[in-house]
Design a protein around this motif. Structure first.
Motif, mmCIF file in Angstrom:
data_model
loop_
_atom_site.group_PDB
_atom_site.id
_atom_site.type_symbol
_atom_site.label_atom_id
_atom_site.label_comp_id
_atom_site.label_asym_id
_atom_site.label_seq_id
_atom_site.Cartn_x
_atom_site.Cartn_y
_atom_site.Cartn_z
ATOM 1 N N SER A 1 -2.061 -11.381 1.550
ATOM 2 C CA SER A 1 -2.364 -10.451 2.641
ATOM 3 C C SER A 1 -2.033 -11.044 3.994
ATOM 4 N N THR A 2 -1.657 -10.159 4.912
ATOM 5 C CA THR A 2 -1.500 -10.558 6.294
ATOM 6 C C THR A 2 -2.841 -11.014 6.852
ATOM 7 N N LEU A 3 -2.798 -11.872 7.864
ATOM 8 C CA LEU A 3 -4.023 -12.415 8.457
ATOM 9 C C LEU A 3 -4.942 -11.325 9.018
ATOM 10 N N ALA A 4 -4.377 -10.201 9.424
ATOM 11 C CA ALA A 4 -5.171 -9.138 10.044
ATOM 12 C C ALA A 4 -6.273 -8.615 9.131
ATOM 13 N N LEU A 5 -6.071 -8.693 7.819
ATOM 14 C CA LEU A 5 -7.058 -8.182 6.868
ATOM 15 C C LEU A 5 -7.941 -9.280 6.289
ATOM 16 N N LYS A 6 -7.775 -10.508 6.765
ATOM 17 C CA LYS A 6 -8.517 -11.614 6.160
ATOM 18 C C LYS A 6 -10.024 -11.412 6.255
ATOM 19 N N THR B 1 2.464 -5.710 6.957
ATOM 20 C CA THR B 1 2.759 -4.636 7.894
ATOM 21 C C THR B 1 3.521 -3.554 7.127
ATOM 22 N N ARG B 2 3.418 -2.325 7.608
ATOM 23 C CA ARG B 2 4.105 -1.227 6.923
ATOM 24 C C ARG B 2 5.601 -1.527 6.798
ATOM 25 N N VAL C 1 0.466 -0.881 11.658
ATOM 26 C CA VAL C 1 -0.107 -0.271 10.461
ATOM 27 C C VAL C 1 0.033 -1.259 9.310
ATOM 28 N N PHE C 2 -1.068 -1.512 8.616
ATOM 29 C CA PHE C 2 -1.057 -2.436 7.491
ATOM 30 C C PHE C 2 -1.122 -1.641 6.200
ATOM 31 N N ILE D 1 0.238 2.299 -0.061
ATOM 32 C CA ILE D 1 -0.833 3.038 0.593
ATOM 33 C C ILE D 1 -1.207 2.376 1.917
ATOM 34 N N ASP D 2 -1.284 3.184 2.976
ATOM 35 C CA ASP D 2 -1.690 2.667 4.283
ATOM 36 C C ASP D 2 -3.191 2.409 4.271
ATOM 37 N N LEU D 3 -3.595 1.237 4.778
ATOM 38 C CA LEU D 3 -5.008 0.873 4.784
ATOM 39 C C LEU D 3 -5.651 0.988 6.160
ATOM 40 N N ALA D 4 -4.955 0.521 7.196
ATOM 41 C CA ALA D 4 -5.597 0.462 8.505
ATOM 42 C C ALA D 4 -4.574 0.266 9.605
ATOM 43 N N ARG D 5 -5.021 0.560 10.835
ATOM 44 C CA ARG D 5 -4.229 0.283 12.030
ATOM 45 C C ARG D 5 -4.948 -0.790 12.843
ATOM 46 N N SER D 6 -4.179 -1.508 13.651
ATOM 47 C CA SER D 6 -4.776 -2.502 14.521
ATOM 48 C C SER D 6 -4.008 -2.563 15.832
#
Length: 227
Positions: free
Chosen positions: A9-14, A58-59, A189-190, A77-82
């Motif tokens: 996973s990207t760090l944004a979702l850690k 990232t998307r 978008v992740f 599937i898109d999970l979240a935006r940041s």
């Protein structure tokens, strides 16, 4: 059979994944073996042959892998935006970043700005200061780093840290000032998906469904993301 799913996973979702992993294992019996890095680094590792069951990138990064056949298109599937934001060391004054002019003055007035050139936020910020015409001044004294940029606030190497809000929030001893004006940025978008090589398709798809569920949305919000 080892009941473990490998997640890159990207760090944004850690922050969110680490909070959810225990309760997911308790509910499903599936343990998450998770590793976190910027999307650019993960893409490199995957193209060098690293394997996983589920990816969160990232998307744009995930769509590259779909196009290459590495990720199953139907699983995406898109999970979240940041949004990209700015932080200071805990207790430090919060500078004005509410307008482009205020942001410019704040950046130019900082002793050093910490950002990462390999993550989505760092690539965006490098382009932003270029467009604002202040890249040379900022980069002359910038603290360019990997991982969590806000750690450089705690060590005293920088006065400001720039990164996704969800990444800033994962560092203790700092305070998030807020997002860079939204007129100056587009939300990242992740997106998640299952690797085509996964031998545990059903379990991977169940995890993807869970990560995109209403049950998970509050945790995403608490860690700085928008479901």
């Amino acid at each position: 059979m080892d009941n473990t799913l490998r997640l890159l996973s990207t760090l944004a979702l850690k922050g969110a994944v680490e909070r959810l992993a225990g309760q997911y294992q308790a509910a499903s019996g599936v343990r998450l073996d998770a590793d976190f890095a910027p999307t650019v680094g993960l893409l490199k590792r995957l193209r060098e042959g690293e394997k996983a069951d589920v990816l969160v990138l990232t998307r744009e990064g995930l769509e590259e892998l779909v196009a290459e056949g590495t990720v199953v298109a139907a699983s995406k599937i898109d999970l979240a935006r940041s949004w990209v934001g700015i932080a200071v060391k805990a207790g430090a004054p919060h500078p004005d970043i509410s307008t482009e002019a205020a942001l410019r003055a704040t950046l130019l007035g900082a002793r050093s700005v910490a950002y990462s050139k390999i993550g989505a936020s760092g690539i965006y910020f490098a382009g932003l200061i270029q467009r604002m015409g202040i890249a040379s001044e900022i980069n002359a004294r910038a603290t360019v780093t990997a991982g969590f940029t806000a750690e450089r606030l705690v060590t005293g190497e920088a006065d400001l840290a720039v990164q996704q809000l969800s990444e800033l929030k994962q560092v203790a001893g700092i305070e998030v000032v807020g997002p860079i004006p939204r007129a100056l940025q587009t939300a990242a978008v992740f997106t998640a998906g299952r690797m085509a090589s996964s031998a545990r398709a059903a379990e991977a798809d169940a995890l993807l469904k869970y990560l995109a569920s209403p049950e998970v949305a509050p945790v995403l919000r608490e860690t700085g993301l928008e479901p």
